[in-house]
Design a protein around this motif. Structure first.
Motif, short mmCIF file in Angstrom:
data_model
loop_
_atom_site.label_atom_id
_atom_site.label_comp_id
_atom_site.label_asym_id
_atom_site.label_seq_id
_atom_site.Cartn_x
_atom_site.Cartn_y
_atom_site.Cartn_z
N VAL A 54 -56.73 -18.98 20.33
CA VAL A 54 -55.32 -19.37 20.41
C VAL A 54 -54.50 -18.33 19.64
CG1 VAL A 54 -55.83 -21.84 20.63
CG2 VAL A 54 -55.44 -20.86 18.36
N ALA A 55 -53.20 -18.38 19.85
CA ALA A 55 -52.30 -17.48 19.13
C ALA A 55 -50.96 -18.16 18.96
CB ALA A 55 -52.14 -16.17 19.90
N TYR A 56 -50.25 -17.75 17.92
CA TYR A 56 -48.87 -18.22 17.79
C TYR A 56 -47.97 -17.10 17.31
CZ TYR A 56 -49.40 -19.07 12.71
OH TYR A 56 -49.61 -18.94 11.35
N LEU A 57 -46.72 -17.22 17.69
CA LEU A 57 -45.70 -16.25 17.34
C LEU A 57 -45.24 -16.54 15.91
CD1 LEU A 57 -44.18 -13.98 18.84
CD2 LEU A 57 -42.47 -15.68 19.46
N ASP A 58 -45.36 -15.55 15.06
CA ASP A 58 -44.96 -15.68 13.66
C ASP A 58 -43.54 -15.15 13.52
OD1 ASP A 58 -45.13 -15.92 10.78
OD2 ASP A 58 -45.53 -13.77 10.73
N LEU A 59 -42.61 -16.07 13.34
CA LEU A 59 -41.20 -15.72 13.21
C LEU A 59 -40.84 -15.59 11.73
CD1 LEU A 59 -39.82 -18.21 15.87
CD2 LEU A 59 -40.31 -15.77 16.17
N GLU A 60 -40.06 -14.58 11.42
CA GLU A 60 -39.60 -14.37 10.05
C GLU A 60 -38.82 -15.59 9.60
OE1 GLU A 60 -38.41 -12.10 6.51
OE2 GLU A 60 -39.96 -11.70 7.99
N GLY A 61 -39.19 -16.12 8.47
CA GLY A 61 -38.49 -17.28 7.92
C GLY A 61 -38.46 -17.16 6.42
N SER A 62 -39.46 -17.71 5.78
CA SER A 62 -39.48 -17.66 4.33
C SER A 62 -40.59 -16.73 3.84
CB SER A 62 -39.62 -19.08 3.77
OG SER A 62 -40.72 -19.75 4.38
N VAL A 98 -54.00 -10.99 11.94
CA VAL A 98 -52.57 -10.74 12.02
C VAL A 98 -52.35 -9.54 12.94
CG1 VAL A 98 -50.51 -10.16 10.69
CG2 VAL A 98 -52.29 -11.61 9.67
N ALA A 99 -51.69 -9.75 14.06
CA ALA A 99 -51.35 -8.65 14.98
C ALA A 99 -49.93 -8.20 14.69
CB ALA A 99 -51.49 -9.11 16.43
N VAL A 100 -49.75 -6.90 14.55
CA VAL A 100 -48.44 -6.31 14.27
C VAL A 100 -48.04 -5.39 15.43
CG1 VAL A 100 -48.72 -6.48 11.76
CG2 VAL A 100 -49.48 -4.40 12.94
N PRO A 101 -46.77 -5.00 15.49
CA PRO A 101 -46.29 -4.22 16.64
C PRO A 101 -47.06 -2.93 16.93
CG PRO A 101 -44.44 -5.07 15.42
CD PRO A 101 -45.67 -5.40 14.61
N PHE A 113 -45.35 -15.69 24.99
CA PHE A 113 -44.38 -16.56 24.30
C PHE A 113 -42.99 -16.46 24.90
CE2 PHE A 113 -47.57 -14.96 21.27
CZ PHE A 113 -48.25 -16.15 21.06
N GLY A 114 -42.22 -17.49 24.63
CA GLY A 114 -40.84 -17.53 25.09
C GLY A 114 -39.95 -16.58 24.30
N PRO A 115 -38.68 -16.50 24.66
CA PRO A 115 -37.76 -15.57 24.00
C PRO A 115 -37.35 -16.04 22.61
CG PRO A 115 -36.60 -16.86 25.66
CD PRO A 115 -38.05 -17.24 25.75
N HIS A 116 -37.62 -15.20 21.63
CA HIS A 116 -37.25 -15.49 20.24
C HIS A 116 -36.90 -14.20 19.53
CE1 HIS A 116 -38.40 -19.72 20.24
NE2 HIS A 116 -39.41 -19.35 21.01
N HIS A 117 -35.97 -14.30 18.58
CA HIS A 117 -35.60 -13.18 17.72
C HIS A 117 -36.34 -13.33 16.40
CE1 HIS A 117 -32.36 -11.55 20.22
NE2 HIS A 117 -32.25 -12.80 20.64
N GLY A 118 -36.35 -12.27 15.63
CA GLY A 118 -36.98 -12.33 14.31
C GLY A 118 -38.49 -12.38 14.35
N VAL A 119 -39.09 -11.77 15.36
CA VAL A 119 -40.54 -11.78 15.49
C VAL A 119 -41.14 -10.86 14.44
CG1 VAL A 119 -42.48 -11.24 17.01
CG2 VAL A 119 -40.41 -12.30 17.94
N ARG A 120 -42.06 -11.41 13.67
CA ARG A 120 -42.70 -10.65 12.59
C ARG A 120 -44.10 -10.20 13.00
NH1 ARG A 120 -42.49 -13.58 6.99
NH2 ARG A 120 -43.63 -15.12 8.16
N ILE A 190 -37.15 -6.86 16.34
CA ILE A 190 -38.15 -7.24 17.32
C ILE A 190 -37.87 -8.63 17.86
CG2 ILE A 190 -40.61 -7.71 17.72
CD1 ILE A 190 -41.23 -5.66 15.58
N HIS A 191 -37.90 -8.75 19.17
CA HIS A 191 -37.76 -10.06 19.81
C HIS A 191 -38.62 -10.07 21.07
CE1 HIS A 191 -35.07 -8.33 22.86
NE2 HIS A 191 -34.56 -7.64 21.86
#
Length: 192
Positions: A54-62, A98-101, A113-120, A190-191
């Motif tokens: 499985v995988a999930y999109l890690d969005l910049e938050g805290s 952890v996969a990075v760009p 994944f769907g459209p999101h901004h702040g992708v880390r 990145i988005h």
């Protein structure tokens, strides 16, 4: 009593897709350090890649606890709870990366994944244990709507500027574990 499953079959894939949120738990090595549990929202930020991945999109938050812990030891548990009529919990245990760009599979991963901004980053988990449990004590709740606050906040000029500055430096966990190297990600731009 919990049942174990050797793969995410269609029943579990439907269950996962129906849940509006999930929880991610990690911990550093050793007896000290802080265990971290993060609630995650947005249904389109989680993907079943195959029967045991499985995988999930890690969005910049805290913070960067999950990233730091995964880079230290790889251990992760993801939990889905049904808050609707069916009382059910699904726990996915495994080893995460952890996969990075700059990773060769980055574009293939973010396409899930769907459209999101702040992708880390994208967190990818190879499952070694899939277990359910009853969830009898989980309350029934009704989903009103997804909050779009993180997506909206991510696009603000002040947020983007703060993210650009933050990503230019090294990031560490609250326990001082290294998480992200300078310029390893660029969540300001990145988005998906």
């Amino acid at each position: 009593m919990a049942k174990l499953f050797d793969r995410l079959d269609e029943r579990w894939r439907r269950f996962i897709a129906e849940q509006p949120m999930y929880f991610v738990a990690t911990a550093p090595d050793g007896p000290s350090g802080h265990v971290n549990v993060s609630p995650k929202g947005y249904r389109d930020t989680f993907a079943v890649l195959d029967d045991t991945t499985v995988a999930y999109l890690d969005l910049e938050g805290s913070g960067v606890e999950t990233i730091a812990h995964l880079r230290q030891n790889g251990r992760v548990t993801i939990m889905f709870c049904s808050f609707t009529r069916s009382a059910k919990i699904l726990r996915l245990y495994g080893r995460g990366r952890v996969a990075v760009p700059s990773d060769p599979d980055w574009h293939q991963l973010v396409a899930h994944f769907g459209p999101h901004h702040g992708v880390r980053t994208v967190i990818v988990v190879a499952l070694d244990r899939i277990a359910d449990s009853c969830g009898y004590s989980v309350p029934r709740m009704e989903e009103v709507a997804e909050r779009d606050l993180l997506n909206t906040w991510s696009q603000r000029p002040d947020t983007r500027a703060r993210r650009a500055v933050r990503s230019a430096g090294a990031r560490a966990s609250i326990d001082g574990l290294p998480a992200l190297a300078p310029a390893e990600t660029d969540p300001a731009h990145i988005h998906t």
